[in-house]
Design an enzyme around this catalytic site. Structure first.
Site, PDB file in Angstrom:
ATOM      1  N   GLY A  62      25.806  60.565  98.542  1.00  0.00           N
ATOM      2  CA  GLY A  62      26.246  59.200  98.817  1.00  0.00           C
ATOM      3  C   GLY A  62      26.101  58.860 100.290  1.00  0.00           C
ATOM      4  O   GLY A  62      25.695  59.694 101.086  1.00  0.00           O
ATOM      5  N   LYS A  63      26.455  57.600 100.616  1.00  0.00           N
ATOM      6  CA  LYS A  63      26.379  57.123 102.011  1.00  0.00           C
ATOM      7  C   LYS A  63      27.789  56.986 102.558  1.00  0.00           C
ATOM      8  O   LYS A  63      28.671  56.464 101.876  1.00  0.00           O
ATOM      9  CB  LYS A  63      25.671  55.757 102.043  1.00  0.00           C
ATOM     10  CG  LYS A  63      24.180  55.860 101.747  1.00  0.00           C
ATOM     11  CD  LYS A  63      23.352  54.999 102.716  1.00  0.00           C
ATOM     12  CE  LYS A  63      21.884  55.331 102.607  1.00  0.00           C
ATOM     13  NZ  LYS A  63      21.613  56.783 102.811  1.00  0.00           N
ATOM     14  N   GLY A  64      28.044  57.495 103.775  1.00  0.00           N
ATOM     15  CA  GLY A  64      29.383  57.400 104.368  1.00  0.00           C
ATOM     16  C   GLY A  64      29.371  56.496 105.584  1.00  0.00           C
ATOM     17  O   GLY A  64      28.426  55.768 105.821  1.00  0.00           O
ATOM     18  N   ASN A  65      30.469  56.617 106.397  1.00  0.00           N
ATOM     19  CA  ASN A  65      30.571  55.813 107.617  1.00  0.00           C
ATOM     20  C   ASN A  65      29.401  56.089 108.540  1.00  0.00           C
ATOM     21  O   ASN A  65      28.744  55.184 109.023  1.00  0.00           O
ATOM     22  CB  ASN A  65      31.859  56.187 108.389  1.00  0.00           C
ATOM     23  CG  ASN A  65      33.087  55.605 107.690  1.00  0.00           C
ATOM     24  OD1 ASN A  65      32.991  54.568 107.034  1.00  0.00           O
ATOM     25  ND2 ASN A  65      34.205  56.286 107.791  1.00  0.00           N
ATOM     26  N   PHE A  66      29.125  57.383 108.795  1.00  0.00           N
ATOM     27  CA  PHE A  66      28.169  57.734 109.854  1.00  0.00           C
ATOM     28  C   PHE A  66      26.833  58.205 109.339  1.00  0.00           C
ATOM     29  O   PHE A  66      25.970  58.546 110.107  1.00  0.00           O
ATOM     30  CB  PHE A  66      28.745  58.855 110.738  1.00  0.00           C
ATOM     31  CG  PHE A  66      29.924  58.428 111.565  1.00  0.00           C
ATOM     32  CD1 PHE A  66      30.855  59.334 111.999  1.00  0.00           C
ATOM     33  CD2 PHE A  66      30.120  57.089 111.875  1.00  0.00           C
ATOM     34  CE1 PHE A  66      31.947  58.931 112.743  1.00  0.00           C
ATOM     35  CE2 PHE A  66      31.207  56.681 112.610  1.00  0.00           C
ATOM     36  CZ  PHE A  66      32.134  57.604 113.052  1.00  0.00           C
ATOM     37  N   GLY A  67      26.639  58.289 108.080  1.00  0.00           N
ATOM     38  CA  GLY A  67      25.350  58.816 107.616  1.00  0.00           C
ATOM     39  C   GLY A  67      25.446  59.176 106.144  1.00  0.00           C
ATOM     40  O   GLY A  67      26.437  58.868 105.479  1.00  0.00           O
ATOM     41  N   VAL A  71      25.391  61.852 102.843  1.00  0.00           N
ATOM     42  CA  VAL A  71      25.884  63.191 102.497  1.00  0.00           C
ATOM     43  C   VAL A  71      25.017  63.730 101.362  1.00  0.00           C
ATOM     44  O   VAL A  71      24.747  62.999 100.398  1.00  0.00           O
ATOM     45  CB  VAL A  71      27.367  63.154 102.075  1.00  0.00           C
ATOM     46  CG1 VAL A  71      27.845  64.531 101.645  1.00  0.00           C
ATOM     47  CG2 VAL A  71      28.226  62.661 103.237  1.00  0.00           C
ATOM     48  N   ASP A 124      41.406  55.533 107.389  1.00  0.00           N
ATOM     49  CA  ASP A 124      40.511  55.061 106.327  1.00  0.00           C
ATOM     50  C   ASP A 124      40.927  55.661 104.980  1.00  0.00           C
ATOM     51  O   ASP A 124      40.102  56.057 104.170  1.00  0.00           O
ATOM     52  CB  ASP A 124      39.050  55.449 106.659  1.00  0.00           C
ATOM     53  CG  ASP A 124      38.054  54.613 105.856  1.00  0.00           C
ATOM     54  OD1 ASP A 124      36.850  54.931 105.887  1.00  0.00           O
ATOM     55  OD2 ASP A 124      38.504  53.671 105.160  1.00  0.00           O
TER      56      ASP A 124
HETATM   57  C1  LIG Z   1      29.248  59.864 101.670  1.00  0.00           C
HETATM   58  C2  LIG Z   1      29.884  60.755 100.625  1.00  0.00           C
HETATM   59  N1  LIG Z   1      29.867  60.047  99.378  1.00  0.00           N
HETATM   60  C3  LIG Z   1      30.012  60.736  98.187  1.00  0.00           C
HETATM   61  N2  LIG Z   1      30.364  62.048  98.167  1.00  0.00           N
HETATM   62  C4  LIG Z   1      30.500  62.662  96.941  1.00  0.00           C
HETATM   63  C5  LIG Z   1      30.873  64.065  96.880  1.00  0.00           C
HETATM   64  C6  LIG Z   1      30.924  64.794  95.705  1.00  0.00           C
HETATM   65  N3  LIG Z   1      31.343  66.062  95.970  1.00  0.00           N
HETATM   66  C7  LIG Z   1      31.575  66.153  97.309  1.00  0.00           C
HETATM   67  N4  LIG Z   1      32.014  67.212  98.002  1.00  0.00           N
HETATM   68  C8  LIG Z   1      32.193  67.067  99.315  1.00  0.00           C
HETATM   69  C9  LIG Z   1      31.935  65.872  99.966  1.00  0.00           C
HETATM   70 CL1  LIG Z   1      32.196  65.758 101.693  1.00  0.00          CL
HETATM   71  C10 LIG Z   1      31.472  64.744  99.288  1.00  0.00           C
HETATM   72  C11 LIG Z   1      31.293  64.902  97.916  1.00  0.00           C
HETATM   73  N5  LIG Z   1      30.313  62.021  95.756  1.00  0.00           N
HETATM   74  C12 LIG Z   1      29.973  60.722  95.779  1.00  0.00           C
HETATM   75  C13 LIG Z   1      29.814  60.050  96.990  1.00  0.00           C
HETATM   76  F1  LIG Z   1      29.465  58.760  97.018  1.00  0.00           F
HETATM   77  C14 LIG Z   1      31.289  61.060 101.088  1.00  0.00           C
HETATM   78  O1  LIG Z   1      31.477  61.901 101.952  1.00  0.00           O
HETATM   79  N6  LIG Z   1      32.265  60.292 100.560  1.00  0.00           N
HETATM   80  C15 LIG Z   1      33.573  60.348 101.144  1.00  0.00           C
HETATM   81  C16 LIG Z   1      34.406  61.395 100.412  1.00  0.00           C
HETATM   82  F2  LIG Z   1      33.884  62.602 100.577  1.00  0.00           F
HETATM   83  F3  LIG Z   1      35.632  61.343 100.884  1.00  0.00           F
HETATM   84  F4  LIG Z   1      34.410  61.095  99.070  1.00  0.00           F
END
Ligand SMILES: C[C@H](Nc1nc(-c2c[nH]c3ncc(Cl)cc23)ncc1F)C(=O)NCC(F)(F)F
Length: 300
Positions: A20-25, A27, A140
């Site tokens: 997914g996409k977060g605040n800074f980039g 993941v 947040d």
């Molecule tokens: C941008 C990232 N978005 C996403 N991450 C994950 C994810 C699954 N499993 C995961 N395990 C560790 C992490 Cl750090 C993320 C995921 N699933 C769907 C997403 F859209 C993210 O960091 N989101 C913020 C938060 F982590 F709080 F949900």
């Protein structure tokens, strides 16, 4: 020490898929596989893309924040990985297989009862209590930033906006508020960019609302508030209308079938003046009590 960060080698990070996409980039799901035999650990890798909102320095702060947090209810830090000669860096965290709370609630709403919701709420509360002991303000807190580790464990994640409150003050004032999630913000955060543990408590109340609405898109806080404000309003005046509404004691309506004691918790978190809001330890006690009553009721 703050700076003995675990340095991981980029060549052992095997890309698997985007998360997914977060605040800074963005993941990504990767496997950190130094032995090269697929026995390595699955990890979530947050790649920094320096842009106008976020700099390498902001990202380094997020790494410094996460790398000192040791709590069962906070996503685990695994290390940092520099590439292109320290021009770009990645934050490596544990991978939580059940994903974000929003998706989990939408997909499992029929086998999640009040007790399970309250268990998740109490875990988020304990994670926030721990953050407060380190004088961290998350800024947040929202269901989108809560991850599901298992059927009975959730963790707080995404510390991109987290700040440390200075020792001689009770709040943090942000100078350049970026893209602000104002529908999760306390009134003083919207109007004065003032953040404290009590503004995190307000956001916790909104997370409770999201939990007990099963993150149903029809009950999304932004959608509900915009219905209350009226869709005719656009732009910066939205935050003015929102603070006026909150000043006139208008609040989000109770989610459908929400237990009255839980809605009362939300309303306590949404006290207009921050010193009337409960602290996280008191919220945790109240949640434990409601869980106890739920257990008794089930025994009937
Ligand atoms: C941008 C990232 N978005 C996403 N991450 C994950 C994810 C699954 N499993 C995961 N395990 C560790 C992490 Cl750090 C993320 C995921 N699933 C769907 C997403 F859209 C993210 O960091 N989101 C913020 C938060 F982590 F709080 F949900």
């Amino acid at each position: 020490a703050q700076h003995d960060q675990t340095l991981l080698e980029e060549r052992h990070l095997r890309y698997i898929s985007p998360l997914g996409k977060g605040n800074f980039g963005c993941v990504e799901l990767c496997r950190y596989d130094p032995l090269g035999d697929n026995t390595g650990e699955l990890v979530a890798v947050k790649k920094l893309q320096p842009n106008k909102q976020s700099t390498l320095e902001d990202f380094q702060k997020e790494v410094n924040t996460l790398s000192v947090l040791y709590c069962d209810y906070i996503v685990k830090y695994r290390g940092v990985c520099y590439s292109m000669g320290r021009l770009s860096m990645s934050l490596v965290m544990e991978y939580l297989p059940y994903g974000s709370l929003i998706g989990y609630l939408e997909n499992n709403r029929h086998n999640i009862n009040t007790r399970k919701m309250l268990l998740f709420a109490s875990q988020i509360c304990k994670g926030m209590e721990y953050l407060q002991t380190l004088r961290y303000v998350h800024r947040d807190l929202a269901a989108r930033n809560i991850l599901v580790a298992s059927e009975s464990l959730v963790k707080i994640a995404d510390f991109g906006l987290t700040k440390v409150i200075p020792c001689n003050k009770e709040y943090y004032r942000v100078t350049q508020p970026g893209e602000s999630p104002i529908f999760w913000y306390a009134p003083e955060s919207i109007s004065e960019s003032r953040f404290s543990h009590k503004s995190d408590v307000w956001s916790f109340g909104v997370v409770l609302h999201e939990l007990f609405s099963y993150c149903d898109v029809n009950y999304n806080p932004k959608r509900l508030y915009m219905q209350m404000i009226g869709h005719s309003v656009q732009g910066t005046t939205v935050s003015m209308h929102l603070t006026d509404m909150l000043k006139n004691e208008r609040r989000l309506p109770a989610p459908p079938n929400c237990p009255p004691k839980v809605f009362s918790l939300m309303k306590q978190c949404w006290a207009y003046s921050f010193d009337e809001r409960p602290c996280f330890s008191n919220l945790g006690d109240q949640i434990e009590t409601i869980m106890q009553d739920e257990r008794e009721n089930l025994k009937g």
